[in-house]
Design a protein around this motif. Sequence first.
Motif: not given
Length: 267
Positions: A9, A39, A48-49, A52
Amino acid sequence: MFRETDAEGLTVGRAAALVGVSVKTLHHWDAIGLVHPSGRTAGGYRVYSGDDVARIHQVLVYRELGLPLAQIGRLLDDPEADEREQLLRQRAQLLDRISRLQSMVGAVDRMLEASATGIRLTPEQQVEIFGDDWDPARVEEAEEKWGESKQWAQYAERAADLGPEDWKQIADTTNALHDDLAAACRAGVAPGSDEANFLAERHRALISTYFDCTYAMHACIGRSYVEDPRYVEHYDQMAPDLAGWLREAIWANAKIHGVDPETARWE
């Protein structure tokens, strides 16, 4: 130093750089529950995935369209919302915004071209043609207020082709119309009558000398005649309550052409 991988991520710094916002913005969106980094890396860092980041992009689109953050959050969290339908709607709204921005660029280009040829009379010529009570600062005030509009671009183009004699003719036409409006008001001509509608059309035609004036725009102009003290003073010195009578005549004429003057917008 820890450096996350794309598989794990994106940290807030990399996510911010990727989407073009500040780290402070992402922290704020996290704090208000708009976009959370969902994440975690093996080292326990919140990241942030891909989903996201996709949500961040959706927020940016809605923000660009002028929606407040609270409303954006409700739209994105609506369980009944169709994601594809949302994206299609966002795309259509962005295309509309792009079209309007391109139109504004064209308007600015036309203004630049017109200004290169001299779009205005000198202040002295303005006073000579329009009378001693004319304030040349009105032109600068109008440009400051409407300078980015399509209508101002039309004015710039048309004014560029007008010389002092043309402006004198426009001033004479304006004075003749004002005399007829004042006479109708003093005679008690009813707004909505054939005579009043004819005068309202003459008034709209005069404004259309400068830009294409729709009935909705005309209704907005009529509204300003009773809301702006300067207009009230200007017209009421010609005849008692002429500003109010002219507004009513304009509105009655607009209604005939399918415009609700109470809710009319500049379009």
